[in-house]
Design a protein around this motif. Structure first.
Motif, PDB file in Angstrom:
ATOM      1  N   ARG A 105      50.156  43.454  26.837  1.00  0.00           N
ATOM      2  CA  ARG A 105      49.905  42.372  28.022  1.00  0.00           C
ATOM      3  C   ARG A 105      50.982  43.030  29.037  1.00  0.00           C
ATOM      4  NH1 ARG A 105      52.086  36.551  27.402  1.00  0.00           N
ATOM      5  NH2 ARG A 105      52.932  37.576  25.582  1.00  0.00           N
ATOM      6  N   VAL A 106      50.454  43.686  30.130  1.00  0.00           N
ATOM      7  CA  VAL A 106      51.273  44.056  31.224  1.00  0.00           C
ATOM      8  C   VAL A 106      52.019  42.776  31.852  1.00  0.00           C
ATOM      9  CG1 VAL A 106      51.557  45.349  33.518  1.00  0.00           C
ATOM     10  CG2 VAL A 106      50.193  46.187  31.345  1.00  0.00           C
ATOM     11  N   ILE A 107      53.250  42.788  32.097  1.00  0.00           N
ATOM     12  CA  ILE A 107      53.952  41.776  32.941  1.00  0.00           C
ATOM     13  C   ILE A 107      54.242  42.057  34.192  1.00  0.00           C
ATOM     14  CG2 ILE A 107      55.873  40.067  32.820  1.00  0.00           C
ATOM     15  CD1 ILE A 107      53.724  39.425  30.667  1.00  0.00           C
ATOM     16  N   GLU A 108      54.690  43.461  34.238  1.00  0.00           N
ATOM     17  CA  GLU A 108      54.983  44.132  35.572  1.00  0.00           C
ATOM     18  C   GLU A 108      54.486  45.408  35.491  1.00  0.00           C
ATOM     19  OE1 GLU A 108      59.233  45.239  37.600  1.00  0.00           O
ATOM     20  OE2 GLU A 108      59.288  43.767  36.070  1.00  0.00           O
ATOM     21  N   VAL A 109      54.419  45.993  36.612  1.00  0.00           N
ATOM     22  CA  VAL A 109      54.006  47.289  36.813  1.00  0.00           C
ATOM     23  C   VAL A 109      55.130  47.790  37.782  1.00  0.00           C
ATOM     24  CG1 VAL A 109      52.690  49.129  38.152  1.00  0.00           C
ATOM     25  CG2 VAL A 109      51.721  47.170  37.146  1.00  0.00           C
ATOM     26  N   THR A 162      40.319  49.610  26.088  1.00  0.00           N
ATOM     27  CA  THR A 162      39.475  48.660  26.845  1.00  0.00           C
ATOM     28  C   THR A 162      40.602  48.143  27.749  1.00  0.00           C
ATOM     29  OG1 THR A 162      38.104  48.374  25.121  1.00  0.00           O
ATOM     30  CG2 THR A 162      38.466  46.734  27.015  1.00  0.00           C
ATOM     31  N   ILE A 163      40.317  48.054  29.233  1.00  0.00           N
ATOM     32  CA  ILE A 163      41.090  47.323  29.907  1.00  0.00           C
ATOM     33  C   ILE A 163      40.696  46.004  30.509  1.00  0.00           C
ATOM     34  CG2 ILE A 163      41.913  47.359  32.590  1.00  0.00           C
ATOM     35  CD1 ILE A 163      41.676  50.503  32.278  1.00  0.00           C
ATOM     36  N   LYS A 164      41.361  44.980  29.936  1.00  0.00           N
ATOM     37  CA  LYS A 164      41.046  43.508  30.487  1.00  0.00           C
ATOM     38  C   LYS A 164      41.616  43.143  31.628  1.00  0.00           C
ATOM     39  CE  LYS A 164      38.973  39.632  29.247  1.00  0.00           C
ATOM     40  NZ  LYS A 164      37.329  39.437  29.271  1.00  0.00           N
ATOM     41  N   ILE A 165      40.880  42.565  32.796  1.00  0.00           N
ATOM     42  CA  ILE A 165      41.664  42.229  33.717  1.00  0.00           C
ATOM     43  C   ILE A 165      41.452  40.527  33.692  1.00  0.00           C
ATOM     44  CG2 ILE A 165      41.343  41.846  36.545  1.00  0.00           C
ATOM     45  CD1 ILE A 165      42.026  44.819  35.278  1.00  0.00           C
ATOM     46  N   VAL A 166      42.575  39.880  34.002  1.00  0.00           N
ATOM     47  CA  VAL A 166      42.806  38.680  33.694  1.00  0.00           C
ATOM     48  C   VAL A 166      43.508  37.837  35.016  1.00  0.00           C
ATOM     49  CG1 VAL A 166      42.749  38.589  31.131  1.00  0.00           C
ATOM     50  CG2 VAL A 166      44.900  38.935  32.445  1.00  0.00           C
ATOM     51  N   ALA A 167      43.330  36.870  35.239  1.00  0.00           N
ATOM     52  CA  ALA A 167      43.909  35.923  36.030  1.00  0.00           C
ATOM     53  C   ALA A 167      45.448  36.009  35.854  1.00  0.00           C
ATOM     54  CB  ALA A 167      43.405  34.635  36.266  1.00  0.00           C
ATOM     55  N   LYS A 168      46.240  35.965  36.847  1.00  0.00           N
ATOM     56  CA  LYS A 168      47.501  35.906  36.558  1.00  0.00           C
ATOM     57  C   LYS A 168      48.165  34.847  35.929  1.00  0.00           C
ATOM     58  CE  LYS A 168      51.574  37.805  39.054  1.00  0.00           C
ATOM     59  NZ  LYS A 168      52.024  39.038  38.458  1.00  0.00           N
ATOM     60  N   SER A 169      47.456  33.815  35.989  1.00  0.00           N
ATOM     61  CA  SER A 169      47.838  32.697  35.353  1.00  0.00           C
ATOM     62  C   SER A 169      47.696  32.587  33.870  1.00  0.00           C
ATOM     63  CB  SER A 169      47.160  31.262  35.609  1.00  0.00           C
ATOM     64  OG  SER A 169      45.697  31.630  35.428  1.00  0.00           O
ATOM     65  N   ASP A 170      46.654  33.412  33.441  1.00  0.00           N
ATOM     66  CA  ASP A 170      46.620  33.795  31.741  1.00  0.00           C
ATOM     67  C   ASP A 170      47.791  34.481  31.110  1.00  0.00           C
ATOM     68  OD1 ASP A 170      43.923  32.427  32.372  1.00  0.00           O
ATOM     69  OD2 ASP A 170      42.848  34.685  32.475  1.00  0.00           O
ATOM     70  N   PHE A 171      48.713  34.786  31.924  1.00  0.00           N
ATOM     71  CA  PHE A 171      49.855  35.802  31.426  1.00  0.00           C
ATOM     72  C   PHE A 171      50.832  34.493  30.671  1.00  0.00           C
ATOM     73  CE2 PHE A 171      48.717  39.550  34.052  1.00  0.00           C
ATOM     74  CZ  PHE A 171      48.138  39.990  32.785  1.00  0.00           C
ATOM     75  N   MET A 200      43.428  47.095  23.229  1.00  0.00           N
ATOM     76  CA  MET A 200      43.084  46.476  24.647  1.00  0.00           C
ATOM     77  C   MET A 200      44.228  46.210  25.288  1.00  0.00           C
ATOM     78  SD  MET A 200      40.955  42.997  25.208  1.00  0.00           S
ATOM     79  CE  MET A 200      39.603  43.656  24.395  1.00  0.00           C
ATOM     80  N   ILE A 201      44.377  46.414  26.603  1.00  0.00           N
ATOM     81  CA  ILE A 201      45.471  46.115  27.347  1.00  0.00           C
ATOM     82  C   ILE A 201      45.034  45.206  28.530  1.00  0.00           C
ATOM     83  CG2 ILE A 201      44.911  48.458  28.902  1.00  0.00           C
ATOM     84  CD1 ILE A 201      48.246  48.384  29.276  1.00  0.00           C
ATOM     85  N   TYR A 202      45.921  44.249  28.696  1.00  0.00           N
ATOM     86  CA  TYR A 202      45.465  43.048  29.660  1.00  0.00           C
ATOM     87  C   TYR A 202      46.552  43.400  30.841  1.00  0.00           C
ATOM     88  CZ  TYR A 202      43.293  40.283  26.039  1.00  0.00           C
ATOM     89  OH  TYR A 202      42.385  39.992  25.120  1.00  0.00           O
ATOM     90  N   LEU A 203      45.595  43.234  32.039  1.00  0.00           N
ATOM     91  CA  LEU A 203      46.325  43.705  33.533  1.00  0.00           C
ATOM     92  C   LEU A 203      45.999  42.455  34.281  1.00  0.00           C
ATOM     93  CD1 LEU A 203      45.505  47.184  33.152  1.00  0.00           C
ATOM     94  CD2 LEU A 203      47.690  46.641  34.289  1.00  0.00           C
ATOM     95  N   SER A 204      46.581  42.007  35.318  1.00  0.00           N
ATOM     96  CA  SER A 204      46.089  41.242  36.464  1.00  0.00           C
ATOM     97  C   SER A 204      45.568  42.097  37.270  1.00  0.00           C
ATOM     98  CB  SER A 204      47.173  40.288  36.902  1.00  0.00           C
ATOM     99  OG  SER A 204      48.024  41.108  37.812  1.00  0.00           O
ATOM    100  N   SER A 205      44.439  41.411  38.335  1.00  0.00           N
ATOM    101  CA  SER A 205      44.022  42.333  39.479  1.00  0.00           C
ATOM    102  C   SER A 205      44.887  42.714  40.577  1.00  0.00           C
ATOM    103  CB  SER A 205      43.035  41.416  40.068  1.00  0.00           C
ATOM    104  OG  SER A 205      43.450  40.204  40.665  1.00  0.00           O
ATOM    105  N   GLN A 206      46.129  41.970  40.603  1.00  0.00           N
ATOM    106  CA  GLN A 206      47.100  42.191  41.607  1.00  0.00           C
ATOM    107  C   GLN A 206      47.786  43.272  40.924  1.00  0.00           C
ATOM    108  OE1 GLN A 206      46.781  39.257  40.122  1.00  0.00           O
ATOM    109  NE2 GLN A 206      46.800  37.637  42.102  1.00  0.00           N
TER     110      GLN A 206
END
Length: 162
Positions: free
Chosen positions: A38-42, A151-160, A1-7
């Motif tokens: 967990r993606v911190i930066e694109v 699986t791509i999981k979209i999370v709120a930026k604060s969840d990082f 699973m990979i976590y990204l923010s919507s931004q």
């Protein structure tokens, strides 16, 4: 699973749409845990594909019989990769994946994508139809196995912050 923010996902969408009809590419920077990334930066990069590269990869089939170009190939300059690796190491991050777009082609790995893939990275592919995002999928590659959808999981930026 990979976590990204919507931004972060929107940044990839914009990059893909701006570079259409050519493929865009970039790096996913973050952390890898046991069962997820967990993606911190694109980090957007230039597609450095050149016609000279065609000669080095002549054994890799083209998936759609078009001439090989930035419209169906991407490359990230090795110097850029090295510089980013050094930079993120100082920030306790790592390159955890690569993203690129497929203009007017599904978000599934091509034979070329399989050939250049590194195990343990995530490969996020943004498919565009007539210049607009149609779908985004992520893939992983394990040693001596084909790509598997991730699986791509979209999370709120604060969840990082966890």
């Amino acid at each position: 699973m990979i976590y990204l923010s919507s931004q972060q996902l929107q940044q990839i969408h914009r990059h893909a749409e701006i570079t259409y009809p050519e493929e865009c590419c970039g790096l996913l920077l973050g952390n890898r845990e046991k069962n997820y990334k967990r993606v911190i930066e694109v980090r957007e990069t230039e597609n450095s594909w050149t016609s000279e590269m065609n000669k080095n990869l002549s054994n890799v089939p083209s998936s759609n019989q078009q001439p090989l170009s930035k419209k169906n190939r991407f490359s990230i300059d090795p110097y850029t990769l090295l510089q980013v690796q050094k930079e993120v190491r100082d920030r306790s991050l790592m390159i955890i994946g690569i993203y690129h777009s497929h203009p007017d082609y599904p978000a599934i790995p091509s034979a070329f994508d399989q050939e250049i893939a590194w195990p343990q990275y995530s490969y996020l592919i943004a498919s565009l139809r007539q210049g607009k995002i149609a779908e985004v999928k992520s893939w992983t590659l394990k040693e001596r196995e084909p790509f598997a959808e991730e699986t791509i999981k979209i999370v709120a930026k604060s969840d990082f912050l966890w």
